[in-house]
Design an enzyme around this catalytic site. Sequence first.
Site, PDB file in Angstrom:
ATOM      1  N   ASP A  29      -4.447  -9.954 -10.068  1.00 19.03           N
ATOM      2  CA  ASP A  29      -3.043  -9.551 -10.048  1.00 19.03           C
ATOM      3  C   ASP A  29      -2.213 -10.560 -10.834  1.00 19.03           C
ATOM      4  O   ASP A  29      -2.405 -11.776 -10.706  1.00 19.03           O
ATOM      5  CB  ASP A  29      -2.549  -9.460  -8.594  1.00 19.03           C
ATOM      6  CG  ASP A  29      -1.237  -8.714  -8.470  1.00 19.03           C
ATOM      7  OD1 ASP A  29      -1.223  -7.611  -7.904  1.00 19.03           O
ATOM      8  OD2 ASP A  29      -0.200  -9.256  -8.951  1.00 19.03           O
ATOM      9  N   ASN A  84      -0.766   0.194  -1.196  1.00 17.66           N
ATOM     10  CA  ASN A  84       0.591   0.668  -0.959  1.00 17.66           C
ATOM     11  C   ASN A  84       0.663   2.117  -1.424  1.00 17.66           C
ATOM     12  O   ASN A  84       0.432   2.409  -2.595  1.00 17.66           O
ATOM     13  CB  ASN A  84       1.590  -0.202  -1.719  1.00 17.66           C
ATOM     14  CG  ASN A  84       1.659  -1.613  -1.156  1.00 17.66           C
ATOM     15  OD1 ASN A  84       1.632  -1.803   0.067  1.00 17.66           O
ATOM     16  ND2 ASN A  84       1.728  -2.608  -2.023  1.00 17.66           N
ATOM     17  N   HIS A  97      -4.687   1.706  -6.393  1.00 19.19           N
ATOM     18  CA  HIS A  97      -5.282   0.372  -6.472  1.00 19.19           C
ATOM     19  C   HIS A  97      -5.343  -0.241  -5.086  1.00 19.19           C
ATOM     20  O   HIS A  97      -4.477   0.011  -4.239  1.00 19.19           O
ATOM     21  CB  HIS A  97      -4.506  -0.538  -7.425  1.00 19.19           C
ATOM     22  CG  HIS A  97      -3.038  -0.598  -7.173  1.00 19.19           C
ATOM     23  ND1 HIS A  97      -2.173   0.415  -7.545  1.00 19.19           N
ATOM     24  CD2 HIS A  97      -2.270  -1.540  -6.572  1.00 19.19           C
ATOM     25  CE1 HIS A  97      -0.938   0.089  -7.198  1.00 19.19           C
ATOM     26  NE2 HIS A  97      -0.977  -1.090  -6.592  1.00 19.19           N
TER      27      HIS A  97
HETATM   28  P1  DGP Z   1       1.859  -2.264  -5.982  1.00 17.96           P
HETATM   29  O1  DGP Z   1       3.202  -2.886  -5.771  1.00 17.96           O
HETATM   30  O2  DGP Z   1       1.069  -2.073  -4.675  1.00 17.96           O
HETATM   31  O3  DGP Z   1       1.958  -0.986  -6.791  1.00 17.96           O
HETATM   32  O4  DGP Z   1       1.012  -3.323  -6.802  1.00 17.96           O
HETATM   33  C1  DGP Z   1       1.097  -3.444  -8.180  1.00 17.96           C
HETATM   34  C2  DGP Z   1       0.587  -4.797  -8.522  1.00 17.96           C
HETATM   35  O5  DGP Z   1       0.341  -4.836  -9.921  1.00 17.96           O
HETATM   36  C3  DGP Z   1       1.551  -5.951  -8.229  1.00 17.96           C
HETATM   37  O6  DGP Z   1       0.989  -6.794  -7.214  1.00 17.96           O
HETATM   38  C4  DGP Z   1       1.671  -6.698  -9.534  1.00 17.96           C
HETATM   39  C5  DGP Z   1       0.545  -6.145 -10.364  1.00 17.96           C
HETATM   40  N1  DGP Z   1       0.855  -6.060 -11.787  1.00 17.96           N
HETATM   41  C6  DGP Z   1       1.983  -5.545 -12.350  1.00 17.96           C
HETATM   42  N2  DGP Z   1       1.895  -5.623 -13.679  1.00 17.96           N
HETATM   43  C7  DGP Z   1       0.693  -6.185 -13.970  1.00 17.96           C
HETATM   44  C8  DGP Z   1       0.041  -6.510 -15.198  1.00 17.96           C
HETATM   45  O7  DGP Z   1       0.527  -6.287 -16.307  1.00 17.96           O
HETATM   46  N3  DGP Z   1      -1.177  -7.092 -15.087  1.00 17.96           N
HETATM   47  C9  DGP Z   1      -1.769  -7.351 -13.880  1.00 17.96           C
HETATM   48  N4  DGP Z   1      -2.981  -7.931 -13.901  1.00 17.96           N
HETATM   49  N5  DGP Z   1      -1.187  -7.043 -12.712  1.00 17.96           N
HETATM   50  C10 DGP Z   1       0.035  -6.461 -12.762  1.00 17.96           C
END
Ligand code: DGP
Length: 111
Positions: A29, A84, A97
Site C-alpha cells: 500500500d 472496505n 482488494h
Molecule cells: P480503500 O480505501 O479500502 O479503497 O483502499 C485503497 C488503498 O489503496 C489505500 O490504502 C491507499 C492505496 N493506494 C491508493 N493509491 C495507490 C497507489 O497508487 N499505489 C499503491 N500501491 N497503493 C495505493
Amino acid sequence: MATLFEKIIARQIPATIVYEDDETLAFRDIHPAAPVHILVVPKKPIENITAASAEDINLLGKCLLVCRTVAEMEGLTDYRVVTNNGAGVGQSVFHLHFHVLGGRSFMWPPG
Ligand code: DGP
C-alpha cells in the site's frame, strides 16, 4: 475507465509487487497503515464484494489464501485482513482488494 489497480495490474503504474499468480496480484500500500500493509487484488475487475457473483466464489477464496501467503512471506503469524465495501466505509478504489495489515497491535472494533 480503468481503475488505479487495473493500471497497476497492467504495469501502467508502478507498485512494489510482492506476489503474483495468474489470478491475483499483491503489492504494498502506498500509504501504509501498519509496518506491513499489503493489498491483495484479483486481476478480474470486480468492484467489491457487493459486485461479486456466484461464479467468483473460487477467486474470492483464492484471494484469502493469497492474503495468508503474503502474511507468511512477511513473517506474520497474527495479522488483520480487511476489505472496505463501499464509499460509506472507506472504499476509495473500486477494484476489490483485501488489506493485509500486521506488525503492530490493533483495536477491536475498528474505529
Ligand atoms: P480503500 O480505501 O479500502 O479503497 O483502499 C485503497 C488503498 O489503496 C489505500 O490504502 C491507499 C492505496 N493506494 C491508493 N493509491 C495507490 C497507489 O497508487 N499505489 C499503491 N500501491 N497503493 C495505493
